[in-house]
Design a protein around this motif. Sequence first.
Motif, mmCIF file in Angstrom:
data_model
loop_
_atom_site.group_PDB
_atom_site.id
_atom_site.type_symbol
_atom_site.label_atom_id
_atom_site.label_comp_id
_atom_site.label_asym_id
_atom_site.label_seq_id
_atom_site.Cartn_x
_atom_site.Cartn_y
_atom_site.Cartn_z
ATOM 1 N N GLN A 247 41.820 34.241 31.535
ATOM 2 C CA GLN A 247 41.882 34.694 32.913
ATOM 3 C C GLN A 247 41.109 35.697 33.405
ATOM 4 O OE1 GLN A 247 45.430 34.918 34.219
ATOM 5 N NE2 GLN A 247 46.330 32.543 33.811
ATOM 6 N N ALA A 248 41.007 36.327 33.174
ATOM 7 C CA ALA A 248 39.974 37.268 33.222
ATOM 8 C C ALA A 248 38.540 36.972 32.814
ATOM 9 C CB ALA A 248 40.335 38.608 32.744
ATOM 10 N N LEU A 249 38.092 36.166 32.127
ATOM 11 C CA LEU A 249 36.640 36.253 31.318
ATOM 12 C C LEU A 249 36.646 34.713 31.842
ATOM 13 C CD1 LEU A 249 34.214 35.525 29.888
ATOM 14 C CD2 LEU A 249 36.283 34.463 27.927
ATOM 15 N N ARG A 250 37.741 33.703 33.389
ATOM 16 C CA ARG A 250 37.425 32.813 33.614
ATOM 17 C C ARG A 250 36.924 33.278 35.040
ATOM 18 N NH1 ARG A 250 39.724 30.197 37.514
ATOM 19 N NH2 ARG A 250 40.053 28.701 37.855
ATOM 20 N N ARG A 251 37.555 34.249 35.384
ATOM 21 C CA ARG A 251 36.417 35.167 37.271
ATOM 22 C C ARG A 251 35.544 35.669 36.609
ATOM 23 N NH1 ARG A 251 42.139 36.729 36.078
ATOM 24 N NH2 ARG A 251 41.765 39.072 36.380
ATOM 25 N N ILE A 252 35.419 36.381 35.187
ATOM 26 C CA ILE A 252 33.837 36.633 34.773
ATOM 27 C C ILE A 252 33.014 36.023 35.312
ATOM 28 C CG2 ILE A 252 32.265 37.941 33.768
ATOM 29 C CD1 ILE A 252 34.958 39.312 32.886
ATOM 30 N N LEU A 253 32.741 34.630 34.332
ATOM 31 C CA LEU A 253 32.495 34.412 34.448
ATOM 32 C C LEU A 253 31.460 33.180 34.911
ATOM 33 C CD1 LEU A 253 33.040 31.418 30.770
ATOM 34 C CD2 LEU A 253 31.159 33.569 30.969
ATOM 35 N N LEU A 254 33.195 32.730 35.579
ATOM 36 C CA LEU A 254 32.752 32.329 37.486
ATOM 37 C C LEU A 254 32.151 32.538 38.231
ATOM 38 C CD1 LEU A 254 36.106 30.008 37.993
ATOM 39 C CD2 LEU A 254 33.849 29.045 37.554
ATOM 40 N N SER A 255 32.113 34.190 38.927
ATOM 41 C CA SER A 255 31.434 34.530 39.664
ATOM 42 C C SER A 255 29.974 34.949 39.012
ATOM 43 C CB SER A 255 32.055 36.995 39.493
ATOM 44 O OG SER A 255 33.310 36.397 39.584
ATOM 45 N N ARG A 256 29.613 35.177 38.067
ATOM 46 C CA ARG A 256 28.417 34.966 37.634
ATOM 47 C C ARG A 256 27.508 33.867 37.315
ATOM 48 N NH1 ARG A 256 27.196 38.635 33.578
ATOM 49 N NH2 ARG A 256 27.768 41.294 33.980
ATOM 50 N N ALA A 257 28.468 32.692 37.562
ATOM 51 C CA ALA A 257 27.736 31.631 37.821
ATOM 52 C C ALA A 257 27.914 30.991 39.317
ATOM 53 C CB ALA A 257 28.241 30.307 37.652
ATOM 54 N N HIS A 258 28.449 31.818 40.199
ATOM 55 C CA HIS A 258 28.113 31.682 41.775
ATOM 56 C C HIS A 258 27.456 33.351 42.527
ATOM 57 C CE1 HIS A 258 31.894 29.241 41.621
ATOM 58 N NE2 HIS A 258 31.224 28.255 42.239
ATOM 59 N N GLY A 259 26.634 33.284 41.329
ATOM 60 C CA GLY A 259 25.580 34.390 41.852
ATOM 61 C C GLY A 259 26.434 35.992 42.642
ATOM 62 N N GLU A 260 27.686 36.131 42.256
ATOM 63 C CA GLU A 260 28.018 36.860 42.488
ATOM 64 C C GLU A 260 28.921 38.459 42.161
ATOM 65 O OE1 GLU A 260 32.235 35.325 44.082
ATOM 66 O OE2 GLU A 260 30.907 33.337 45.146
ATOM 67 N N ALA A 261 29.816 38.984 42.326
ATOM 68 C CA ALA A 261 29.648 40.776 41.808
ATOM 69 C C ALA A 261 31.388 40.114 41.635
ATOM 70 C CB ALA A 261 30.115 41.592 42.620
ATOM 71 N N VAL A 262 31.705 40.914 40.164
ATOM 72 C CA VAL A 262 32.327 40.073 39.841
ATOM 73 C C VAL A 262 33.837 40.698 40.109
ATOM 74 C CG1 VAL A 262 34.028 40.940 37.525
ATOM 75 C CG2 VAL A 262 31.719 40.205 36.897
ATOM 76 N N SER A 263 34.933 40.253 40.559
ATOM 77 C CA SER A 263 35.930 40.710 41.388
ATOM 78 C C SER A 263 37.075 41.525 40.104
ATOM 79 C CB SER A 263 36.604 39.273 42.110
ATOM 80 O OG SER A 263 38.457 40.123 42.487
ATOM 81 N N GLU A 264 37.591 41.942 40.805
ATOM 82 C CA GLU A 264 38.854 42.620 39.921
ATOM 83 C C GLU A 264 40.699 42.158 40.639
ATOM 84 O OE1 GLU A 264 38.309 44.504 37.630
ATOM 85 O OE2 GLU A 264 36.723 44.971 37.633
ATOM 86 N N ALA A 265 39.828 41.759 41.745
ATOM 87 C CA ALA A 265 41.534 40.797 42.462
ATOM 88 C C ALA A 265 42.179 39.943 40.849
ATOM 89 C CB ALA A 265 40.859 39.726 42.860
ATOM 90 N N PRO A 266 43.318 39.417 41.473
ATOM 91 C CA PRO A 266 43.620 38.367 40.241
ATOM 92 C C PRO A 266 43.489 37.021 39.415
ATOM 93 C CG PRO A 266 45.551 39.839 40.975
ATOM 94 C CD PRO A 266 43.686 40.086 42.092
ATOM 95 N N ASP A 267 43.254 36.557 41.026
ATOM 96 C CA ASP A 267 42.090 35.229 41.461
ATOM 97 C C ASP A 267 42.321 34.744 42.497
ATOM 98 O OD1 ASP A 267 41.516 32.466 40.574
ATOM 99 O OD2 ASP A 267 42.505 32.524 39.306
ATOM 100 N N GLU A 268 41.447 34.400 42.653
ATOM 101 C CA GLU A 268 40.769 33.748 44.347
ATOM 102 C C GLU A 268 42.424 32.944 44.858
ATOM 103 O OE1 GLU A 268 38.481 30.231 45.292
ATOM 104 O OE2 GLU A 268 38.722 29.450 42.940
ATOM 105 N N GLN A 269 42.217 33.702 45.979
ATOM 106 C CA GLN A 269 43.144 33.020 46.906
ATOM 107 C C GLN A 269 43.252 31.454 47.095
ATOM 108 O OE1 GLN A 269 45.655 34.539 47.797
ATOM 109 N NE2 GLN A 269 44.686 36.040 47.072
#
Length: 436
Positions: free
Chosen positions: A146-168
Amino acid sequence: MAPVSEEAVTRGQRTHPLTAVVQGALFATAAAVGLVSTILNGDGWGNLGPALSLLVAVVGGLALGMLAGYVSWRFTRYVIDGTELRIDSGVLTKSSRRIPYERIQSVDTAEPLVARILGLAELRIEMAGGKNSRTSLKFLRLDDAQALRRILLSRAHGEAVSEAPDEQRSIITKVAPERVVIGTLLSLDFLFAAVGSAALIVSAIWFGGILVALGGIIPMATWLAQIVAQRVLQQWDFTLSRGERGLRIERGLLSRTSQTIPYDRVQGIAIKEPFVWRRFGWQRLEVDVAGYASSSDEQENGGASSILLPIADRALAAAVIAELMPRASVDVPRTHAPRRSWPFAPIGWRFRWIGADEVSFVAHEGWVQQVTSIVPHPRTQSVELRQGPLQRLRRVATIEVHTPKGPVNADGRSLDQADARAMMLSQLDRARAARR
């Protein structure tokens, strides 16, 4: 454990060591199923007997699977740098697959039964393109996946990597397991498989031809088991939720999957209404998603990339369609198949029509199971007009609106040839205008 930090991932990581155990269990299961299938086909147990043969198949499959899984794990690493995900693998032949972040369409997680027991998950990465568009990492701890998923999606959308558990996310609907079971029991293919199996068993007992009847009972029972597995076990506890990047589907009783459908990747939606379901106003929604692996991958995963809603009433189905296709509607001006097209569908010709408005193209067909396909105009890839010899004789033609391979087939079959040609030209104009 704490989520994996971005700095730790960039150094290059192996997947979890218990990957070998999961792979071994999968190999053992495949070996056991293969042995039973061989026996049911009449090849016999050999000289070892049933119990020993099954034991050898399971133990041998487990040993070979664990060995192959260990070797694969030992020589596989994944690395995240500033521009791409890189997966290096191979023993004799080395391979390095590089996935630029901008090509990532979605990142999903899957938890096969054995992996789920061990707290592991598979990460599935879908990229733009059709063939070989899926890459997977087998297997990671669920938290790490789940953490790696957040990193990849953040990079794919050109966003900073979030430390939040997941998007709301907000829940759109949860499909109760009992409703999935009832819907399956009331489907015609399940009824045919169940009644056919029962009839063969009764016939075998009544006439004494048990060995002969087994040749029919086994395929019918296999068909019945596949229906139950794909429509009950895989759709168990189905949850549909919305977030900023798309809809998420979570489902499964034994194996659990989490799949994301990005809003901008939806190519079309099919509304399917089996014969019995129509009496209750129930529908099933299936979706074409650009970039998802299809055909063999989809069959392997039980249609994971196509089922949008396994069963719902018309109001809920319309609301879900509106989430992905705002302003799309099936209430469009319609062009029906003419009566003279009956040789091509003696009963079904009455239910064939196509139509379009300023938003989408709609095609409808079927009488046992009615299917309505909706394709937004910008997603139209091409339009084809076909007319065979008998169609020319009956002055009818078929129009096909091409979309990526999947459950959506927006075809108008055996329409009046003048209507079909006019619709083809107007649909091309709508598609060009919508893309502009």
